[in-house]
Design a protein around this motif. Structure first.
Motif, mmCIF file in Angstrom:
data_model
loop_
_atom_site.group_PDB
_atom_site.id
_atom_site.type_symbol
_atom_site.label_atom_id
_atom_site.label_comp_id
_atom_site.label_asym_id
_atom_site.label_seq_id
_atom_site.Cartn_x
_atom_site.Cartn_y
_atom_site.Cartn_z
ATOM 1 N N ASP A 133 -3.667 13.611 3.454
ATOM 2 C CA ASP A 133 -5.124 13.511 3.511
ATOM 3 C C ASP A 133 -5.612 12.127 3.906
ATOM 4 O O ASP A 133 -6.739 11.971 4.382
ATOM 5 N N LYS B 123 -8.392 11.313 9.664
ATOM 6 C CA LYS B 123 -8.014 11.008 8.280
ATOM 7 C C LYS B 123 -8.448 9.594 7.958
ATOM 8 O O LYS B 123 -8.615 8.756 8.842
ATOM 9 N N ASP C 21 -4.932 14.823 -3.993
ATOM 10 C CA ASP C 21 -4.679 14.749 -2.549
ATOM 11 C C ASP C 21 -3.438 13.903 -2.289
ATOM 12 O O ASP C 21 -2.989 13.140 -3.145
ATOM 13 N N LEU D 113 -11.541 11.797 -0.313
ATOM 14 C CA LEU D 113 -10.375 12.063 -1.154
ATOM 15 C C LEU D 113 -10.785 12.561 -2.526
ATOM 16 O O LEU D 113 -11.817 12.163 -3.061
ATOM 17 N N LYS E 296 -11.820 13.454 5.558
ATOM 18 C CA LYS E 296 -12.503 14.026 4.393
ATOM 19 C C LYS E 296 -12.454 13.057 3.213
ATOM 20 O O LYS E 296 -11.591 12.181 3.141
#
Length: 113
Positions: free
Chosen positions: A76, A104, A11, A7, A5
């Protein structure tokens, strides 16, 4: 290709040492401070500050760190503190199913790439 995802501030970024050991005094602390200054939280891996010869911990520790960071739902993104030959030594110890199930952002250079 699976992508992690995007950032956002707040995070958590995991800092690990899957290859060569960090040899510069205070470098890890500066990496943590700079990452936090940019608005992220930091989780240091077990391998980050270890030294095992020229490596950042033995093969088991370094592989376990990568697997643990991918498994950790709070992390993350993952940044490797150094590159180098040691990364190729642990490829057979990585849990690729776990990594595939938890995509990630994974940042590194040299043998990390």
């Amino acid at each position: 290709m699976l992508k992690g995802k995007m950032l956002k501030f707040g995070d958590t970024i995991g800092l690990i040492g899957p290859s060569g050991a960090v040899r510069t005094e205070g470098a890890i602390e500066r990496a943590v401070q700079e990452t936090e200054r940019m608005g992220f939280r930091v989780k240091l891996g077990e391998s980050a500050g270890q030294k095992y010869g020229y490596l950042s911990g033995n093969d088991e520790v370094r592989a376990r760190d990568i697997n643990a960071m991918f498994a950790d739902r709070e992390v993350d993104a993952i940044i490797c503190l150094r590159g180098g030959y040691g990364a190729t030594r642990i490829l057979d110890r990585l849990d690729y199913d776990l990594i595939r199930q938890n995509p990630k952002i994974f940042i590194g250079f040299s043998d990390i790439t």
